[in-house]
Enzyme design. Structure first.
Site, PDB file in Angstrom:
ATOM      1  N   THR A   1       0.817  -1.228   0.000  1.00 14.30           N
ATOM      2  CA  THR A   1       0.000   0.000   0.000  1.00 14.30           C
ATOM      3  C   THR A   1       0.842   1.266   0.000  1.00 14.30           C
ATOM      4  O   THR A   1       1.897   1.338   0.629  1.00 14.30           O
ATOM      5  CB  THR A   1      -0.916  -0.018   1.239  1.00 14.30           C
ATOM      6  OG1 THR A   1      -1.796  -1.149   1.127  1.00 14.30           O
ATOM      7  CG2 THR A   1      -1.750   1.246   1.346  1.00 14.30           C
TER       8      THR A   1
ATOM      9  N   GLY B   1       2.565  -2.629   8.220  1.00 13.30           N
ATOM     10  CA  GLY B   1       2.590  -3.223   9.549  1.00 13.30           C
ATOM     11  C   GLY B   1       3.945  -3.819   9.853  1.00 13.30           C
ATOM     12  O   GLY B   1       4.445  -4.630   9.088  1.00 13.30           O
TER      13      GLY B   1
ATOM     14  N   GLU C   1      -7.523  -6.337   2.781  1.00 13.55           N
ATOM     15  CA  GLU C   1      -7.700  -7.590   2.031  1.00 13.55           C
ATOM     16  C   GLU C   1      -8.872  -7.465   1.060  1.00 13.55           C
ATOM     17  O   GLU C   1      -9.579  -8.445   0.815  1.00 13.55           O
ATOM     18  CB  GLU C   1      -7.927  -8.768   2.987  1.00 13.55           C
ATOM     19  CG  GLU C   1      -6.751  -9.016   3.908  1.00 13.55           C
ATOM     20  CD  GLU C   1      -5.474  -9.335   3.145  1.00 13.55           C
ATOM     21  OE1 GLU C   1      -5.509 -10.192   2.247  1.00 13.55           O
ATOM     22  OE2 GLU C   1      -4.447  -8.694   3.425  1.00 13.55           O
TER      23      GLU C   1
END
Lengths: 711, 711
Positions: free
Chosen positions: B150, B189, B441
């Site tokens: 992302t 993350g 997702e």
């Protein structure tokens, strides 16, 4: 420039969106706010707040609960100046704006001025009110109050509260006592760290007789040292979903003595000899509840406007997929599905806003009329009936508007994609702060059922030929329940449709109620039996009511480009709700399938048309960047730069990694040789075989092995 | 006892609820979990977690973000032992349970093992995979990974990512670079504080030609000192709505050089001379997506079971109103409206659980069959078609199950009244942690549209006489769209109903699509035009699919009391959804109004019947008190004591009031004399008059006065 940005930038895109609106944004904003004076006042308040040192909002997401509490008290002191200098009307508008900016602080302030002072004002004799004013209740200089109603085991059922206030004739005192854990006062905003006094709702016990719940002012803390007074136990309820600014506490009273005169005795009196005098049947105080619920409808509108300001501005500048031949991707607000997600919510938000304005006007008109009329005037009955009906409808309005707002905030958050999960988008905080509105001041489900019950009563009255107040007059019109659409999908057509379906679902609930009574059920049991039908009746009636209010507002306006866009919003709100409730519209024959298809197509079309003016529309909500407090919703559209800068400002890199040496380094430096051969898997079947006896026993006992805390 | 509790206590009430269930709770639990082994494994895991020092859960609501992060890394190290010793199957089940206990940690762990390692495994040549295994990727001893897909300006449109990887022929390296702010890697993350390496998705540029997005392994930090490598800029994205345990970061690359061999070259290769070889059209990896989405359906079921364990247990012991002649109030679960709030959600939760189990079985069967069959086998085509159809349906399942779960958590929270607003109820944290599932997702709305698109394609295939996979076979049955109910409301009747309405809404979407194409729109524009219809088609099909799965499971079971209650739950889920979607059932004539009334009455009746076994039902969800982590949901029903004790333990009173002297004392001791005469209100009209010029200008400029940050 070292890092050239692709064109058009988000700021350029926003400027394009804002160019040449077909209506005057300021004129529309004036309409949205009810008057130019209201808008100017709000802008004045926003400017004051933006510069106020305690109202810094950009760092709130990284404050600890204790830091938020302290900042709330800083705001408290500054607001006291305004509350003691401004007219009630002006100060109320100031607090409405403050509530949009900081719900936690607004709650703390409201607990003293709305709840505690409201209880003291509403329950005191003139002498008692003078006494408490002398003590400093109006300016917080001597009395900082909290509202001791809710208990650990009793919330909705106020009549069931268990704290006791037992009269001691020998000392002319009441003894306030918490008889067991479940009677502990709970959720008492301000009790944990900031209140000196509490309006305690406790059962009046005189000579062993229980006279029900009355109000007592109990001092909690020494006003000089803030130490807890004898018999007072207070604790902090701690972390909440939101609104951590208000310090909710629990209170246990252990044989706490207060002077008899500290029982508020406007209604029920207790004499020196312990003679209890109850008032004649208490006049239902419609006004207070109606005022509070109107404020919640307004807050739902204001909060959804804030959320939609963020979501619509973001959607206007965020580009994804659909690269054209210039290499420019499509603004997500140009996708029909995204228009479907947001634009109906904009219409609903505006509808709730005009409903709140009209409710306020209606309430003021009714109060003024009541003041003017003689008790014998024939119009008095009509006005009382209208007040009673508006009060019943307000229960449904509180429930369905706050639910709609919570739903809107989350839909706005999701519409911002991944960035909606960042605290800095402000949407998570808005959701967490707002959620309590669906529970306090009347649980939404219980209120919806009350509204449904009142509708059944109105329908029963209509069947007897009684005259009905305007809001429920349709229940008395025999033709309404079988009417059909004229196919125009106009505002009038939609209104007629809502009257039809509401009349039908109310009748369904009334029929179920009557059948249950006929079958021998008590009133309570019969109401329970038709509770789902009552809920549906309240939902349909309330949705229709909001539409009727919006339509009435639009049709009162002079023709103008601003009125045109409001008319489009009203039609969109109505047809979208028809779509949402299409089961009823089909069931009762008002619309047929083809007409519903036409309505859906019209919804698509209105979403597309209103998308073209989406940015000017949210501009007319007139919320400063400071209040909106979201980089995704800045006026100028500088989404990425603002978001990046806020993230960096809020998260400066630590000098030293807090746990690298202790936790990460050992992991990284682990020798591979210490691992077992990955091929040698543990044989769980052997392990499980050892449990065979316990397994058989558990099957026999019919409960899972692990069902409580493992010792 | 000093403070005698009223009888029955909540603990006594819970014991009464649990007495004499009509079925064996453990047998039902075994069914819910698919097998006794699955249940035993889960109980073993729950016992291990309950004693694990890093998995203390009772204090999580009062930890700071940094404390949560550190505790997450403590859990990390302990899980590495299991991942390197257990079979994949067992470890997957362990992680499923861990995900219910601690979504933040589960995410951090999954980022390395699922996403990073998945990218490395899926994109590496055999040599490359060996290399990274030697480096320590399997045991985190040398490589702790994160997943760099992302970007700030690109989420859903992966093909539009803007990070570049430019081949430098002279040095045999790729130069990884962030060309502008919007290309900054965002939401990564593990990047902020815990990762050493990153699988970076960047545009492959060779000799000025853009070959699209490929995967490159880039080292971020020195594995000995954890210092950032040259050209790597990392920051912490900071506070999120939930899952603060995972340290999301942003990454900017400024001319970072990596060896050519660090581009994962299983599919696309780049030779030493810069020759780019693309693979033949990539086989769609249905399996990976299907596995992930099945896991999210399971997670939605598990999370709703946890929320309902809390809400149902609380409702069984909470008493309010309805005092009987013994002075005992009514359990709120005995109110029909409260049964209506919770019991259908229990049915939905169970339905999702069996859907996940059946999906898993179906996927395993299909994979095994594909392994066995020769490429020429005629059955191969059928199995591939089934895999493709299940994959398309799984997009809708992910969307609608995660939305249903989020909605359920909030409804459970509200059903707990005021106490649901306490962080310690755990429902706010569950909501805030789960919400991201609707976005990551695959954004739910986009997935729903994809599912709708696939349904249109299936309908078009059916029209051409093509054979359809089982899940969409109903689209090929000409009689389905005009079928009518037999009035029985049986499981078969409901199935037929869903086939009818799904066939009709899919046909509606297909018709809109075809009309748009005929009118000259491109495929993309035509899809946009029918996006709302596609969404509705996906919703109805997916809801029906979940029902069909649940019904299929029930009808496979041998007769038993446990099967009986599952059959009741299946009928409740089906009829409740018929009620929710009644517009469609009426529109397409499957049910008439009277049958819908009968269905609603049956829903009421099933809610009442299942309420009688509500406690044994949630007991069969088999969640330990440690995992449920809510005083409102303890197995023994000790709500008030547990809640009170947890609040006190988490909020010890401070020795000194943190701000009494600075902020409260001055307020209390303020002299009344300093106040102005309250009668002298500030004249705002004068103030506003001064603004007259600005007001006129603002009207002309058509924008609000305050629209951006006040200087």
């Amino acid at each position: 420039m070292a890092f050239p940005r692709p064109k058009p930038t988000t700021v350029e895109t926003m400027a394009m969106e804002r160019a040449n609106p077909p209506f005057n944004i300021r004129k529309l904003a004036i309409k949205m706010h009810g008057s130019e004076k209201n808008l100017l006042l709000k802008e004045k308040f926003m400017a004051e707040l933006a510069r106020h040192p305690a109202f810094v909002l950009s760092d709130v997401h990284d404050l600890s609960k204790d830091q938020i509490r302290e900042r709330t008290m800083e705001k408290f002191a500054s607001m006291v100046y305004f509350v003691t200098h401004e007219s009630i009307d002006t100060f109320t508008k100031r607090m409405e704006l403050v509530g949009i900016a900081d719900p936690g602080f607004w709650t703390r302030f409201g607990v003293h001025y709305g709840l505690f002072l409201g209880a003291v004002r509403g329950g005191s004799t003139p002498n008692q009110l003078s006494y408490w004013i002398d003590k400093g209740v109006l300016g917080l200089n001597g009395v900082i109050g909290c509202f001791g109603m809710t208990e650990l085991a009793h919330g909705s059922n106020v009549a069931g509260l268990e704290t006791t206030a037992t009269f001691d004739k020998s000392s002319d005192e009441f003894v306030i006592h918490t008889p067991h854990l479940g009677a502990t006062k709970w959720w008492i905003g301000g009790a944990a760290s900031t209140a000196t006094h509490c309006s305690v709702f406790a059962r009046l016990i005189v000579d062993g007789k229980d006279h029900g719940v009355k109000t007592f002012v109990v001092q909690l803390r020494d006003t000089k040292t803030f130490g807890l007074l004898p018999g007072i136990t207070i604790g902090d309820i701690g972390k909440k979903m939101g609104r951590d600014g208000i310090d909710n506490g629990y209170i246990q009273f252990t044989f706490v003595r207060i002077p008899r005169a500290h029982m508020l005795m406007k209604h029920t009196q207790v004499s020196r000899d312990g003679v209890v005098t109850e008032p004649p049947l208490a006049q239902l105080t419609y006004g207070a509840l109606l005022g509070g619920r109107t404020a919640m409808v307004a807050d739902s509108s204001n909060t959804t406007k804030k959320a939609l300001t963020i979501a619509v501005r973001y959607a206007a500048v965020r580009r994804q997929f659909g690269k054209n031949d210039k290499g420019v991707e499509t603004q997500i607000l140009d996708y029909p599905i995204h228009q479907r997600r947001l634009i109906p919510l904009v219409a609903q938000s505006v509808a709730m806003g005009f409903t709140a304005l009209k409710l306020t006007d209606m309430y003021e008109d009714m109060t003024a009329a009541l003041d003017r009329l003689e008790p014998s005037d024939p119009n008095l009955e009509d006005i009382l009936a209208k007040l009673k009906e508006t009060h019943a409808t307000s229960a449904g309005l509180k429930a369905f508007c706050t639910w709609a707002c919570l739903d809107t905030i989350e839909k706005c958050r999701q519409s911002c994609g991944g960035h909606g999960y960042s605290a800095y988008s402000n949407l998570p905080a808005m959701l967490n702060d707002f959620a309590v509105q669906c529970t306090w001041e009347g649980d939404n489900t219980i209120l919806a059922l009350q509204a449904g019950r009142a509708l059944i009563a109105s329908a029963a009255g209509a069947a007897k030929g009684e005259k009905l107040a305007a809001g429920v007059a349709y229940l008395g019109d025999k033709n309404v329940a079988t009417s059909k659409s004229d196919g125009s999908l106009s505002l009038a057509d939609i209104s007629n449709g809502f009257h039809n379906v509401a009349a039908n679902v109310v009748r369904k609930a009334a029929t179920e109620y009557a059948a249950a009574r006929k079958a021998g059920k008590s009133k309570e049991a019969a109401n329970d039996a038709c509770s789902q039908a009552r809920f549906v009746a309240a939902k349909v009636h309330t949705t229709g009511y909001i539409f009727h209010m919006f339509r009435a507002y639009v049709e009162e306006q002079e023709a103008s480009p601003e009125t045109d866009v409001l008319a489009q919003l009203a039609q969109l709100y109505g047809l979208w709700q028809v779509e949402e409730l299409q089961g009823h519209f089909l069931r009762y024959g008002y619309f047929n399938g083809a007409q519903l298809d036409k309505a859906s197509a019209k919804v698509d079309e209105l979403c597309f048309q209103l998308r073209q003016v989406a940015i000017p529309l949210v501009d007319s909500f007139a919320l400063s960047d400071h209040i909106v407090n979201s980089p995704l919703g800045k006026w100028d559209g500088s989404v990425y730069e603002s978001y990046f800068n806020q993230v960096r400002a809020a998260n400066p890199p630590p000098k030293e990694h807090p746990y690298f040496n202790r936790l990460i380094k050992p992991l990284l430096e682990r020798e591979t040789g210490h691992m077992e051969d990955p091929g040698a898997e543990m044989d769980l079947d052997d392990e499980l075989a050892e449990l065979a006896e316990e397994r058989a026993a558990a099957l026999k006992e019919a409960k899972p092995l692990v069902h409580k805390d493992v010792e």
